[in-house]
Design an enzyme around this catalytic site. Structure first.
Site, PDB file in Angstrom:
ATOM      1  N   GLU A  82       0.817  -1.211   0.000  1.00  0.00           N
ATOM      2  CA  GLU A  82       0.000   0.000   0.000  1.00  0.00           C
ATOM      3  C   GLU A  82       0.853   1.265   0.000  1.00  0.00           C
ATOM      4  OE1 GLU A  82      -3.134   0.106  -0.391  1.00  0.00           O
ATOM      5  OE2 GLU A  82      -3.793   2.091   0.277  1.00  0.00           O
ATOM      6  N   ASP A  83       1.905   1.282   0.802  1.00  0.00           N
ATOM      7  CA  ASP A  83       2.605   2.551   1.046  1.00  0.00           C
ATOM      8  C   ASP A  83       4.018   2.647   0.478  1.00  0.00           C
ATOM      9  OD1 ASP A  83       0.413   3.451   2.407  1.00  0.00           O
ATOM     10  OD2 ASP A  83       1.139   2.820   4.368  1.00  0.00           O
TER      11      ASP A  83
END
Ligand code: MN
Length: 733
Positions: A82-83
């Site tokens: 996700e990051d």
């Protein structure tokens, strides 16, 4: 400095892992830690600490739950997809697809956002979350992630605090409960309460602080008394005491409209013993020492809670009238109560973790999730509704509401699931922004948008075969029953007549009024049209109706002294059987077998049309409709010698190509409307051409394939309803 904090966190994690699971490959854990550290380099938490501290903390919670090595590794990497720039493949290459799949699962759940909703919606969301995660470890890591985020919530802005807390209370705490993660559930609830009702939370914590000395004194006194008594009787036991968690006190205050000092049982005691027999021995002693409160004794040893919880529980009244609860259980029950699912993995399987992907092992978890009677004072009434996830699919409306459908459901089910008006005016569907066919199989998490139109022609009968939910099927049937009586009569008549022919019965029987009346009465309809209409919408099968007629005919015949109707019936059946086996393309030619059959292009007959054959030169028999202008003109000119009698076989199969000519007022959207009608009827269209006529009209030629005349008549009836249509003719003219 920052490095120090990070390393310290890792060391603590390593210790916890080894404590629960000495066989673990720490090298792999260390590698995951370093990958996460590097990937999140430069990112910081709101608290100012390096981002990787969050990953380590989530892994720490997983390790404390006793989860396996893959879970801890995945927890360290849980925010990487996700990051950071890491991908599923990157993770799979270094840590295996198991871990990569888990991380991806967590990522998927992270992208689902929840806002305040109705109870039922919440239950659907909880179920959807669980269903979306193919591997239950995804949920466990997501819970660990949420727990750490809640612990560090003070650094978020107030609006975020409230939103996350509501979500925690509505979604994550109930899931933790259902998975038997008692301690995690309590902590999540208390942390969430702190932001949802800060005043209520403060009132309780302040009260407990004020009373801390009194309560502690009371607890150690009771603890000592029980310990002494059990020792005296030779029972080995560990006695623990605690103040109940804040949210449970809060709930009691609100449920019973009390102030905090009105809540009596703030304390709870736990007695842990070696075996089940001792559970009941201890219970006897407790009830001997203190007065039990009637109705508060519960035996979850004999009948465990659905989440696996086992204990003998009682509430008693101590000296000075203070009420308190006592739980009695074995060490094994204790571990299950504390660690839930994780405890089962670790202790029941007898190995250092779950062999991942082993569906068999997750089966019991599913059973557990499905379980019916949570006797927890109506706390989870919704559990009763829980069905097997395998049978369900959860999708979103564009507004974000969850709709729960049977597995394999298509957009038609969805549309009728929203409202029958939506289904009846449906002309198409989008899933995740893309147009899909009506028979598209919905997947968990799909966002479904139903396209509707006021001028939609209504459902097609085919939809009943496409949809999976009975609700949708019933609504479609209702629509046909109400809206399409003429069509139903037409269709029902065709079906009935076909069935009658197959049974070898003549239509003439319908002229026998007495017989007709008896049959209609026994079939509980008022008229022949009613009967056809009922058959048409599927309320009764044509077979049943014909059987009723056949029975009545046989009965009437018995009473007559003449040759019985049954004999006639048998004769008819015999005649019929001599005619089978010779059909070509569904057409029987008088006196000829296996001759070449083709269908004329001028009038394009379909099964059900009265037909006639023309013997061509060397090209077999060409089949025309009896009302074909070519036939009518030709007979006049050439005489009848080349025309022969042909008929449709009793049962035709396959599709027949036919042509329609539509004369309509030329307007914008005409062709689109026609195409929409054909699409909703799932008609098989080969070509569609439109041309403008000089008089302001348009001529649309459609070539399509149909099974029989009934289907074609329905299509024509629907096309007639399209705005501007003046005339519809069959054939190429
Ligand atoms: Mn996270």
């Amino acid at each position: 400095m920052a490095e120090e904090i990070v390393e310290q966190g890792y060391r603590e994690l390593a210790d916890t892992i080894l404590e629960h699971n000495p066989g673990v490959d720490l090298g792999r854990v260390r590698a995951a830690f370093e990958v996460a550290d590097l990937a999140h380099a430069g990112q910081r938490r709101k608290a100012g600490t390096p981002y990787v501290t969050h990953c380590v903390a989530a892994a720490q919670i997983c390790a404390e739950m006793g989860l396996d090595e893959d879970s801890v590794v995945a927890a360290l990497l849980h925010d990487c997809i996700e990051d950071t720039s890491l991908t599923h493949d990157d993770i799979a290459r270094q840590f295996g697809t198991e871990v990569a799949d888990i991380v991806e699962g967590v990522t998927k759940l992270t992208r689902v956002h929840f806002t305040n909703r109705e109870d039922e919606q919440m239950e659907n969301l909880r179920k959807m979350l669980m269903a979306m995660a193919k591997d239950i470890r995804v949920i466990l890591i997501k819970i660990a992630d949420r727990l750490h985020n809640m612990r560090t919530m003070e650094y978020m802005v107030p609006s975020k605090q409230l939103e996350k807390s509501m979500e925690t209370m509505e979604i994550y705490a109930p899931i933790a409960h259902r998975l038997g993660l008692q301690r995690v559930k309590w902590e999540l609830e208390d942390l969430a309460l702190k932001y949802i009702d800060p005043d209520g939370y403060q009132e309780i914590t302040r009260y407990l602080e004020e009373k801390a000395d009194t309560l502690n004194a009371f607890m150690s006194e009771v603890q000592k008394k029980i310990t002494d008594r059990l020792t005296e009787y030779g029972i080995t036991a560990t006695v623990q005491s605690r103040i109940k968690h804040t949210y449970s006190i809060y709930r009691k205050m609100y449920a019973q409209k009390l102030t905090v000092d009105g809540v009596f049982d703030l304390c709870a005691f736990r007695v842990i013993v070696d075996n089940i027999a001792d559970c009941y021995n201890v219970l006897g002693h407790i009830h001997d020492m203190y007065r039990p409160v009637p109705g508060r004794f519960k035996d979850y040893v004999a009948s465990p809670k659905p989440n696996g919880y086992q204990s003998v529980q009682t509430t008693v009244i101590g000296e000075e009238g203070i009420m308190f609860e006592v739980q009695i259980r074995t060490w094994e029950m204790h571990r299950t109560a504390e660690y839930g699912i994780a405890a089962h993995w670790k202790y029941k399987s007898g190995e250092a973790g779950v062999r991942a992907g082993d569906e068999e092992k997750f089966a019991w978890i599913r059973r557990l999730l499905e379980a019916q009677q949570d006797s927890d004072a109506g706390e989870f009434v919704h559990d009763l509704k829980m069905d097997m996830f395998d049978d369900e699919v959860f999708v979103f409306t564009p507004q974000g509401d969850v709709v729960n459908l049977p597995a394999g459901a298509c957009p038609i089910d969805f549309a009728y699931g929203i409202h029958s008006a939506v289904g009846n005016s449906m002309i198409g569907a989008k899933v995740n922004g893309r147009i899909v066919p009506f028979d598209y199989t919905l997947q968990n998490g799909d966002i479904v948008d139903i396209l509707t139109s006021k001028s939609a022609p209504g459902p097609s009968r085919d939809w009943m075969n496409l949809c999976k939910s009975n609700a949708a099927r019933t609504k479609i049937r209702q629509w046909f029953k109400k809206e399409r009586r003429d069509e139903n009569i037409l269709r029902g008549r065709e079906m009935f007549e076909g069935e009658l022919r197959r049974a070898g019965l003549s239509m003439n029987y319908l002229n026998d009024e007495e017989l007709l009346d008896t049959c209609l009465r026994k079939l509980a309809v008022n008229s022949l049209d009613d009967l056809f209409a009922t058959i048409g919408y599927g309320g009764i099968t044509s077979t049943r109706a014909v059987n009723r007629f056949r029975d009545e005919i046989a009965r009437a015949a018995k009473q007559s002294s003449q040759k019985t109707a049954l004999d006639k019936l048998n004769e008819a059946a015999e005649r019929r059987s001599t005619k089978t086996g010779k059909a070509v393309n569904g057409v029987l030619v008088e006196g000829m077998e296996n001759c070449l059959i083709k269908f004329s292009r001028c009038c394009t007959p379909v099964p059900g049309d009265p037909i006639v054959g023309y013997i061509t030169r060397g090209q077999g028999v060409s089949v025309h409709r009896e009302d074909c202008p070519n036939y009518l003109n030709n007979v006049k000119e050439d005489g009848e010698d080349r025309w022969i009698s042909v008929e449709w076989a009793d049962a035709t199969t396959g599709l027949y190509s036919t042509t329609l000519r539509i004369l309509a007022r030329d307007r914008n959207g005409l062709v689109l409307d026609i195409a929409t009608v054909l699409n909703t009827l799932t008609a098989k269209v080969d070509s569609l051409n439109a041309r403008r006529l000089p008089d302001g009209n348009a001529m649309v030629h459609i070539t399509l394939e149909v099974a029989d005349l009934t289907t074609l008549k329905i299509i024509i009836a629907r096309l007639r309803a399209v705005g501007g249509v003046r005339q519809i003719e069959r054939g190429n003219g």
